[in-house]
Motif scaffolding. Structure first.
Motif, PDB file in Angstrom:
ATOM      1  N   UNK A 162       0.813  -1.223   0.000  1.00  0.00           N
ATOM      2  CA  UNK A 162       0.000   0.000   0.000  1.00  0.00           C
ATOM      3  C   UNK A 162       0.845   1.272   0.000  1.00  0.00           C
ATOM      4  N   UNK A 163       2.157   1.106   0.105  1.00  0.00           N
ATOM      5  CA  UNK A 163       3.055   2.258   0.118  1.00  0.00           C
ATOM      6  C   UNK A 163       3.387   2.660  -1.313  1.00  0.00           C
ATOM      7  N   UNK A 164       3.025   3.879  -1.685  1.00  0.00           N
ATOM      8  CA  UNK A 164       3.243   4.360  -3.042  1.00  0.00           C
ATOM      9  C   UNK A 164       3.712   5.816  -3.011  1.00  0.00           C
ATOM     10  N   UNK A 165       4.847   6.090  -3.645  1.00  0.00           N
ATOM     11  CA  UNK A 165       5.392   7.447  -3.676  1.00  0.00           C
ATOM     12  C   UNK A 165       6.114   7.696  -4.999  1.00  0.00           C
ATOM     13  N   UNK A 166       6.171   8.957  -5.410  1.00  0.00           N
ATOM     14  CA  UNK A 166       6.943   9.335  -6.588  1.00  0.00           C
ATOM     15  C   UNK A 166       8.412   9.519  -6.209  1.00  0.00           C
TER      16      UNK A 166
ATOM     17  N   UNK B  98      10.306   2.313   6.762  1.00  0.00           N
ATOM     18  CA  UNK B  98       9.824   2.925   8.015  1.00  0.00           C
ATOM     19  C   UNK B  98      10.010   4.448   8.010  1.00  0.00           C
ATOM     20  N   UNK B  99      11.118   4.909   7.416  1.00  0.00           N
ATOM     21  CA  UNK B  99      11.369   6.354   7.352  1.00  0.00           C
ATOM     22  C   UNK B  99      10.344   7.051   6.456  1.00  0.00           C
ATOM     23  N   UNK B 100       9.987   6.388   5.360  1.00  0.00           N
ATOM     24  CA  UNK B 100       8.993   6.969   4.446  1.00  0.00           C
ATOM     25  C   UNK B 100       7.643   7.073   5.137  1.00  0.00           C
TER      26      UNK B 100
ATOM     27  N   UNK C 159      14.984  -0.324   0.318  1.00  0.00           N
ATOM     28  CA  UNK C 159      13.826   0.555   0.283  1.00  0.00           C
ATOM     29  C   UNK C 159      13.613   1.089  -1.117  1.00  0.00           C
ATOM     30  N   UNK C 160      13.294   2.378  -1.225  1.00  0.00           N
ATOM     31  CA  UNK C 160      13.181   3.061  -2.521  1.00  0.00           C
ATOM     32  C   UNK C 160      14.374   4.004  -2.650  1.00  0.00           C
ATOM     33  N   UNK C 161      15.315   3.684  -3.497  1.00  0.00           N
ATOM     34  CA  UNK C 161      16.491   4.529  -3.717  1.00  0.00           C
ATOM     35  C   UNK C 161      17.270   4.809  -2.433  1.00  0.00           C
ATOM     36  N   UNK C 162      17.255   3.889  -1.489  1.00  0.00           N
ATOM     37  CA  UNK C 162      17.984   4.093  -0.240  1.00  0.00           C
ATOM     38  C   UNK C 162      17.162   4.728   0.859  1.00  0.00           C
ATOM     39  N   UNK C 163      15.938   5.124   0.559  1.00  0.00           N
ATOM     40  CA  UNK C 163      15.020   5.640   1.587  1.00  0.00           C
ATOM     41  C   UNK C 163      14.283   4.432   2.169  1.00  0.00           C
TER      42      UNK C 163
END
Length: 232
Positions: free
Chosen positions: A47-51, A77-79, A70-74
């Motif tokens: 359910x986690x979706x971000x640009x 949990x931080x997102x 994660x996404x590109x090193x992010x």
């Protein structure tokens, strides 16, 4: 916010950050748009979706993982924590909550969503700390009055444009003769074909240069400063 000195990565993470056909909404900007030229890749896990671009410029985020995590090193949990923080921030453009980006101008308190800021003339820098600036504090180009013109021709699209620097009208800092629209130098395919490397998202770091004088070093530094995204 990203790690200082880090440029936007290339295809290494695309396996985890791809564009989805479903109308999944970005948790940061609340838009389902998936145009990579505007938003970068759309990243989704459950359910986690971000640009991608929303991630890099979220003021409360830091890359604490490796590129493949994660996404590109992010990290996930931080997102999620950033999503909670952004809910308390109101966008100065659309007036809605979830504005995760803060202007880096001195004493500025403006917050905005990535696409809202783009539409209002904010500038996002895609290098170093990935700083963001509102329309009042964004960097500007300085051109002597005698080098300005009431009207000139864009060297990319060959259409008429103002010969005076503004958010949408830019000039090569090296030759001061090549004028172009911001959208043209960032997104459009150069025409005629002899203008190799005149378009940042397609040319990338090692080929992106002034379409007229062919300068690369000075030109790239200025384009980075002025918010042009040049993938490595």
């Amino acid at each position: 916010m990203a790690v200082p000195g880090l440029l936007c990565p290339g295809a290494a993470c695309l396996s985890q950050c791809i564009s989805f056909p479903s109308p999944a909404e970005c948790g940061l900007c609340r838009r389902a748009d998936s145009n990579p030229d505007t938003y970068g890749q759309k990243c989704q896990r459950g359910k986690l979706c971000v640009h991608e671009n929303c991630l890099y410029h979220a003021s409360g985020l830091v890359q604490r993982g490796k590129d493949e995590e994660g996404f590109y090193g992010f990290l996930y949990p931080d997102i999620r924590q950033e999503l909670k923080r952004a809910v308390q921030k109101t966008c100065c453009v659309c007036g809605r909550k979830g504005a995760s980006i803060a202007c880096q101008g001195r004493k500025c308190t403006k917050n905005f969503h990535f696409p809202c800021g783009s539409e209002r003339g904010c500038i996002y820098q895609f290098f170093g700390e990935f700083r963001s600036f509102c329309w009042k504090h964004r960097p500007v180009q300085r051109v002597r009055r005698r080098q300005q013109q009431a009207e000139t021709i864009c060297v990319v699209c060959l259409e008429s444009m103002p010969g005076k620097p503004s958010y949408s009208a830019m000039v090569c800092p090296a030759c001061k003769h090549a004028w172009f629209h911001r959208d043209c130098i960032q997104v459009r395919i150069p025409f005629p074909r002899c203008f190799l490397g005149g378009h940042a998202l397609r040319a990338a770091l090692y080929h992106f240069r002034c379409p007229r004088c062919r300068d690369m070093g000075t030109f790239q530094r200025e384009m980075f400063r002025m918010g042009i995204k040049i993938p490595d």
